[in-house]
Design an enzyme around this catalytic site. Structure first.
Site, PDB file in Angstrom:
ATOM      1  N   ASN A  10       0.860  -1.187   0.000  1.00  0.00           N
ATOM      2  CA  ASN A  10       0.000   0.000   0.000  1.00  0.00           C
ATOM      3  C   ASN A  10       0.896   1.237   0.000  1.00  0.00           C
ATOM      4  OD1 ASN A  10      -1.787   2.063   0.483  1.00  0.00           O
ATOM      5  ND2 ASN A  10      -2.411   1.375   2.523  1.00  0.00           N
ATOM      6  N   TRP A  11       1.006   1.862  -1.152  1.00  0.00           N
ATOM      7  CA  TRP A  11       1.923   3.000  -1.293  1.00  0.00           C
ATOM      8  C   TRP A  11       1.412   4.245  -0.569  1.00  0.00           C
ATOM      9  CZ3 TRP A  11       4.181   3.402  -6.948  1.00  0.00           C
ATOM     10  CH2 TRP A  11       4.667   2.146  -7.343  1.00  0.00           C
ATOM     11  N   LYS A  12       0.138   4.244  -0.201  1.00  0.00           N
ATOM     12  CA  LYS A  12      -0.502   5.430   0.395  1.00  0.00           C
ATOM     13  C   LYS A  12      -0.256   6.641  -0.519  1.00  0.00           C
ATOM     14  CE  LYS A  12      -0.123   3.200   4.836  1.00  0.00           C
ATOM     15  NZ  LYS A  12      -0.030   3.287   6.271  1.00  0.00           N
ATOM     16  N   HIS A 102      -9.493   1.355   5.028  1.00  0.00           N
ATOM     17  CA  HIS A 102      -8.209   1.517   5.715  1.00  0.00           C
ATOM     18  C   HIS A 102      -8.385   2.462   6.907  1.00  0.00           C
ATOM     19  CE1 HIS A 102      -4.065   2.597   6.532  1.00  0.00           C
ATOM     20  NE2 HIS A 102      -3.739   1.480   5.916  1.00  0.00           N
ATOM     21  N   GLU A 104      -6.720   4.838   7.930  1.00  0.00           N
ATOM     22  CA  GLU A 104      -6.504   6.261   7.611  1.00  0.00           C
ATOM     23  C   GLU A 104      -7.744   6.863   6.954  1.00  0.00           C
ATOM     24  OE1 GLU A 104      -2.830   5.561   5.543  1.00  0.00           O
ATOM     25  OE2 GLU A 104      -1.921   4.980   7.450  1.00  0.00           O
ATOM     26  N   GLU A 174      -5.271  -4.736  10.646  1.00  0.00           N
ATOM     27  CA  GLU A 174      -4.244  -3.716  10.841  1.00  0.00           C
ATOM     28  C   GLU A 174      -4.494  -2.986  12.158  1.00  0.00           C
ATOM     29  OE1 GLU A 174      -2.370  -2.575   6.754  1.00  0.00           O
ATOM     30  OE2 GLU A 174      -3.877  -1.118   7.313  1.00  0.00           O
ATOM     31  N   GLY A 180       2.750   2.464  10.854  1.00  0.00           N
ATOM     32  CA  GLY A 180       3.711   3.563  10.713  1.00  0.00           C
ATOM     33  C   GLY A 180       4.443   3.916  11.997  1.00  0.00           C
ATOM     34  N   SER A 220       3.571  -1.998  10.317  1.00  0.00           N
ATOM     35  CA  SER A 220       5.031  -2.058  10.503  1.00  0.00           C
ATOM     36  C   SER A 220       5.650  -3.397  10.099  1.00  0.00           C
ATOM     37  CB  SER A 220       5.415  -1.691  11.945  1.00  0.00           C
ATOM     38  OG  SER A 220       5.059  -0.354  12.216  1.00  0.00           O
ATOM     39  N   GLY A 241       3.033  -1.097   4.334  1.00  0.00           N
ATOM     40  CA  GLY A 241       3.065   0.345   4.067  1.00  0.00           C
ATOM     41  C   GLY A 241       4.490   0.779   3.762  1.00  0.00           C
ATOM     42  N   GLY A 242       5.125   1.390   4.731  1.00  0.00           N
ATOM     43  CA  GLY A 242       6.472   1.972   4.554  1.00  0.00           C
ATOM     44  C   GLY A 242       7.464   1.084   3.811  1.00  0.00           C
TER      45      GLY A 242
HETATM   46  P1  13P Z   1       3.138   0.553   7.731  1.00  0.00           P
HETATM   47  O1  13P Z   1       3.666  -0.733   7.161  1.00  0.00           O
HETATM   48  O2  13P Z   1       3.879   1.758   7.260  1.00  0.00           O
HETATM   49  O3  13P Z   1       3.033   0.479   9.231  1.00  0.00           O
HETATM   50  O4  13P Z   1       1.644   0.724   7.181  1.00  0.00           O
HETATM   51  C1  13P Z   1       0.773  -0.340   7.270  1.00  0.00           C
HETATM   52  C2  13P Z   1      -0.457  -0.021   6.514  1.00  0.00           C
HETATM   53  O5  13P Z   1      -1.223   0.833   6.900  1.00  0.00           O
HETATM   54  C3  13P Z   1      -0.699  -0.766   5.262  1.00  0.00           C
HETATM   55  O6  13P Z   1      -1.974  -0.545   4.782  1.00  0.00           O
END
Ligand code: 13P
Length: 263
Positions: A10-12, A102, A104, A174, A180, A220, A241-242
């Site tokens: 997930n590149w966000k 998600h 967010e 999640e 994050g 994470s 994510g990251g």
């Molecule tokens: P991180 O891997 O950066 O913690 O993000 C997880 C995430 O929200 C994937 O959708």
């Protein structure tokens, strides 16, 4: 039973179009050398770039095993909804998956279980596989209500889905406090919630369906912790994510899924 593993990045809101081209080409190159069907089941790879890069990414991954997802969509197919994107449009550019609900989106855009439920139904009727996110906040975990929160979210987002539809979804657990933050749920904490989700789906539908359900973990996940997480009985993949923003860490997580599958 052996379930496939699904690794999605997930590149966000990261990477412009130029950076997208670079990252997708790097991932493509690295993934080429991986044997993604080490057992009876396989490791499926999905990238989720921002909307604006989907068309270009679709062109770049054509003919490879990498699949495409969007990070969100609206629940109507067409109409006067300025700024929105529909399932039909995502399908037309080559998306096979879409992330829905998600944390967010829930936190910054006030998405509710009801809204997410409408989006899931629209995604399914356009033959997109929804990756449905659920997870508790730190406050909720500390006050001991994780199971209740997950139960409410799962029941809410799946409300009214048919037996046929439920077979075509993916759930991502999640924990919000792990996103994050560098804090990962312990493998036990994660696996327990995954088992709860599977149990809920078995109660709502059937054990046969629950047993096949792909439940990803997100929060994470990185090249160091992926193998242990992905080796758990009920963790069928990762929503990254990251660590998906660099081709080496993303492909290393895919490698961990392959290794975990061989166990
Ligand atoms: P991180 O891997 O950066 O913690 O993000 C997880 C995430 O929200 C994937 O959708």
């Amino acid at each position: 039973m052996i379930r496939s593993k699904l690794i999605a990045g997930n590149w966000k809101m990261n990477k412009d179009i130029h950076e997208t081209v670079t990252l997708v080409n790097e991932i493509k190159e690295r993934v080429k050398s991986l044997e993604t069907s080490p057992a009876e089941a396989s490791v499926d790879i999905v990238i989720c770039p921002p909307f604006i890069s989907l068309v270009v990414a679709a062109g770049l991954i054509k003919g490879t095993q990498i699949k495409l997802a969007a990070q969100n969509m609206y629940y109507q197919n067409d109409g006067a909804y300025t700024g929105e994107t529909s399932a039909r449009m995502l399908k037309a550019v080559g998306c096979e998956y879409v992330i829905l609900g998600h944390s967010e989106r829930r936190q910054y855009f006030e998405e509710t279980n009801e809204l997410i439920n409408l989006k899931i139904k629209q995604a399914l009727s356009n033959k997109l596989t929804p990756i449905i996110c659920v997870g508790e906040t730190l406050e909720e975990r500390v006050s001991g209500v994780t199971d209740q929160i997950i139960t409410t979210q799962v029941k809410g987002v799946l409300s009214g889905l048919t037996m046929q539809e439920i077979e075509k979804i993916v759930i991502a657990y999640e924990p919000v406090w792990a996103i994050g933050t560098g804090k990962t749920a312990t493998t036990d904490q994660a696996n327990q919630v995954h088992k709860l989700i599977r149990k809920l789906v078995s109660q709502l539908y059937s054990w046969a369906i629950a047993e096949k359900l792909i439940i990803q973990y997100g929060g994470s996940v990185n090249a160091q912790n992926a193998f242990e997480l992905l080796s758990q009985s009920d963790i069928d993949g990762a929503l990254v994510g990251g660590a998906c923003l660099k081709s080496d860490s993303f492909t290393s997580i895919i490698g961990s899924a392959i290794e975990a599958m061989k166990k």
